[in-house]
Design an enzyme around this catalytic site. Structure first.
Site, short mmCIF file in Angstrom:
data_model
loop_
_atom_site.label_atom_id
_atom_site.label_comp_id
_atom_site.label_asym_id
_atom_site.label_seq_id
_atom_site.Cartn_x
_atom_site.Cartn_y
_atom_site.Cartn_z
N HIS A 134 0.75 -1.23 -0.14
CA HIS A 134 -0.06 0.02 -0.09
C HIS A 134 0.78 1.19 0.13
O HIS A 134 2.11 1.33 0.32
CB HIS A 134 -0.86 0.08 1.24
CG HIS A 134 -2.38 -0.84 0.98
ND1 HIS A 134 -2.19 -2.02 1.16
CD2 HIS A 134 -3.61 -0.62 0.70
CE1 HIS A 134 -3.44 -2.79 1.12
NE2 HIS A 134 -4.14 -1.68 0.55
N LYS A 180 -1.06 4.80 4.66
CA LYS A 180 -1.98 3.75 5.41
C LYS A 180 -1.53 3.82 7.08
O LYS A 180 -0.65 3.78 7.27
CB LYS A 180 -1.92 2.62 4.87
CG LYS A 180 -2.91 1.83 5.11
CD LYS A 180 -3.32 0.55 4.03
CE LYS A 180 -4.07 -0.49 4.60
NZ LYS A 180 -5.44 0.14 5.07
N1 LIG Z 1 -13.09 -0.48 1.99
C1 LIG Z 1 -12.37 -0.28 0.81
O1 LIG Z 1 -12.56 -0.67 -0.18
C2 LIG Z 1 -11.32 1.00 1.21
C3 LIG Z 1 -10.98 1.17 2.49
N2 LIG Z 1 -10.25 2.13 2.80
C4 LIG Z 1 -10.11 2.48 4.11
O2 LIG Z 1 -10.92 3.86 4.42
C5 LIG Z 1 -10.30 4.58 5.17
C6 LIG Z 1 -9.70 6.05 5.01
O3 LIG Z 1 -8.65 5.94 3.60
P1 LIG Z 1 -8.23 7.17 2.71
O4 LIG Z 1 -9.21 7.97 2.30
O5 LIG Z 1 -7.13 6.64 2.03
O6 LIG Z 1 -7.84 8.13 4.17
P2 LIG Z 1 -7.42 9.44 4.12
O7 LIG Z 1 -6.62 9.80 5.45
O8 LIG Z 1 -7.11 10.18 2.94
O9 LIG Z 1 -9.03 10.09 4.49
C7 LIG Z 1 -9.67 10.25 5.51
C8 LIG Z 1 -10.36 11.39 5.94
O10 LIG Z 1 -11.27 11.44 6.83
C9 LIG Z 1 -11.04 12.45 7.85
N3 LIG Z 1 -11.36 12.25 9.13
C10 LIG Z 1 -10.39 11.66 10.06
N4 LIG Z 1 -11.08 11.69 11.45
C11 LIG Z 1 -12.49 12.19 11.09
C12 LIG Z 1 -13.68 12.29 11.69
N5 LIG Z 1 -13.67 12.11 13.18
N6 LIG Z 1 -14.70 12.76 11.04
C13 LIG Z 1 -14.65 13.08 9.91
N7 LIG Z 1 -13.63 12.90 9.12
C14 LIG Z 1 -12.46 12.39 9.68
C15 LIG Z 1 -9.54 12.71 7.54
O11 LIG Z 1 -9.32 14.01 7.81
P3 LIG Z 1 -7.59 14.30 8.24
O12 LIG Z 1 -7.04 14.06 7.01
O13 LIG Z 1 -7.62 15.81 8.62
O14 LIG Z 1 -7.30 13.35 9.63
C16 LIG Z 1 -9.54 12.49 6.16
O15 LIG Z 1 -9.95 13.64 5.49
C17 LIG Z 1 -8.83 3.72 5.61
O16 LIG Z 1 -9.27 2.97 6.98
C18 LIG Z 1 -8.67 2.96 4.59
O17 LIG Z 1 -7.99 1.57 4.84
C19 LIG Z 1 -9.51 2.87 1.57
C20 LIG Z 1 -9.65 2.29 0.51
C21 LIG Z 1 -10.56 1.45 0.06
O1 LIG Z 2 -5.98 2.11 3.00
C1 LIG Z 2 -6.25 1.87 1.75
O2 LIG Z 2 -5.82 2.56 0.76
C2 LIG Z 2 -6.95 0.72 1.53
N1 LIG Z 2 -7.48 0.26 2.50
C3 LIG Z 2 -8.48 -1.07 2.61
C4 LIG Z 2 -7.82 -2.21 3.23
O3 LIG Z 2 -7.15 -1.83 4.30
O4 LIG Z 2 -7.75 -3.10 2.93
C5 LIG Z 2 -8.80 -1.61 0.99
C6 LIG Z 2 -7.71 -1.03 0.08
O5 LIG Z 2 -6.61 -2.03 0.31
C7 LIG Z 2 -7.25 0.15 -0.04
#
Ligand SMILES: NC(=O)C1=CN([C@@H]2O[C@H](COP(=O)(O)OP(=O)(O)OC[C@H]3O[C@@H](n4cnc5c(N)ncnc54)[C@H](OP(=O)(O)O)[C@@H]3O)[C@@H](O)[C@H]2O)C=CC1
Ligand SMILES: O=C(O)C1=N[C@H](C(=O)O)C[C@H](O)C1
Length: 251
Positions: A137, A141
């Site tokens: 990744h 992350k």
């Molecule tokens: N299930 C799936 O298919 C996938 C899952 N994921 C998961 O999704 C999550 C987010 O990933 P990603 O988008 O890359 O992460 P990012 O850090 O880019 O985005 C997360 C966002 O949430 C904000 N945030 C943090 N705390 C809060 C809160 N209490 N309320 C509202 N917003 C908040 C962050 O703000 P700030 O940056 O200011 O902290 C940031 O803008 C991770 O757990 C990742 O593993 C990711 C991709 C695919």
């Molecule tokens: O953090 C990410 O980027 C992603 N998170 C999810 C995971 O933890 O499996 C899904 C995907 O791998 C992207």
């Protein structure tokens, strides 16, 4: 208010995946993006805008509080945020017992290829002596191993246990801490964090004279959008907790 459209909110709207989901909701003619919330914003925005379904891509440290608020307020949730173990899933189930009309979908990966690769790994697991998982990744992350790798390893371990397969052979007697990766139900999981990557996973299986590698690559975060939108459209018809999008794909 257009009553023909599903009213959608996004939590973590300014994040990497949140931005892709906002764009996808905006582009869908049957959905309306009515509230976007990020760190520091009040969750009341969802109640005030009569949001029907909230999509959460935030952080493992905050997702449980978010979900508790949504369930208590009768709002369906589609959750991509990782960090869900059995204890967390049970807590969500206990909240839903008090709000049986609410649907929550929690999926470690919404990309169709990733979902299929987990299925393929599960099917292959019992035919091979050895299996290990490598997930790769981007370096921003927070959690390791990835939610996808954790679920993949558990599915593999379950399939091997049901078939009575012995533990993967391993003669290691001296080891630098972490060199053999983490242990998820007896399956070794290795986490790589590298600039330039998005989200990737390899399941390596080996037996006499042959190996099989099952690899999936998300090369762009738009890969998660179709699965998320499917969840948004379906969750109102599925009260209770659903884990993974497999049942929505008839898998
Ligand atoms: N299930 C799936 O298919 C996938 C899952 N994921 C998961 O999704 C999550 C987010 O990933 P990603 O988008 O890359 O992460 P990012 O850090 O880019 O985005 C997360 C966002 O949430 C904000 N945030 C943090 N705390 C809060 C809160 N209490 N309320 C509202 N917003 C908040 C962050 O703000 P700030 O940056 O200011 O902290 C940031 O803008 C991770 O757990 C990742 O593993 C990711 C991709 C695919
Ligand atoms: O953090 C990410 O980027 C992603 N998170 C999810 C995971 O933890 O499996 C899904 C995907 O791998 C992207």
């Amino acid at each position: 208010m257009d009553a023909t459209k599903v009213r959608v909110g996004v939590l973590g709207a300014a994040g990497k995946v949140g931005q892709a989901i906002c764009a996808a909701v905006d582009a869908a003619s049957d959905l309306e993006l009515v509230a976007t919330v990020d760190k520091g914003d009040s969750l009341d925005a969802f109640v005030n805008s009569q949001t029907q379904v909230v999509v959460d891509f935030t952080h493992p440290d905050v997702v449980m509080d978010n979900l508790h608020f949504l369930v208590e307020n009768g709002i369906h949730a589609v959750v991509g945020t990782t960090g869900f173990d059995d204890e967390r899933l049970d807590r969500v189930r206990s909240w839903l017992a008090d709000r049986p009309e609410v649907g929550v979908l929690i999926a470690p990966n919404f990309a169709i290829g990733a979902v299929l690769s987990m299925r393929f790994a599960q099917a292959a697991a019992r035919f091979f002596d050895s299996v290990e998982v490598i997930e790769l990744h981007h370096p921003n992350k927070a959690d390791a191993p990835s939610g996808t790798a954790y679920r993949t390893a558990r599915l593999i371990a379950q399939a091997r246990a049901e078939a009575g397969v012995a533990p993967s052979p391993d003669a290691t007697t001296t080891e630098l801490d972490g060199a053999r990766g983490g242990d998820v139900d007896g399956v070794r999981v290795h986490s790589v964090r590298l600039a330039g990557l998005v989200a990737h996973q390899e399941v390596l299986l080996g037996t006499q004279g042959e190996t099989l590698t099952i690899r999936h690559d998300s090369i762009d975060r738009s890969s998660f959008a179709p699965g998320v939108l499917l969840g948004v459209r379906e969750i109102g018809k599925r009260p209770g907790l659903t884990v993974g999008i497999d049942p929505l794909l008839d898998l």
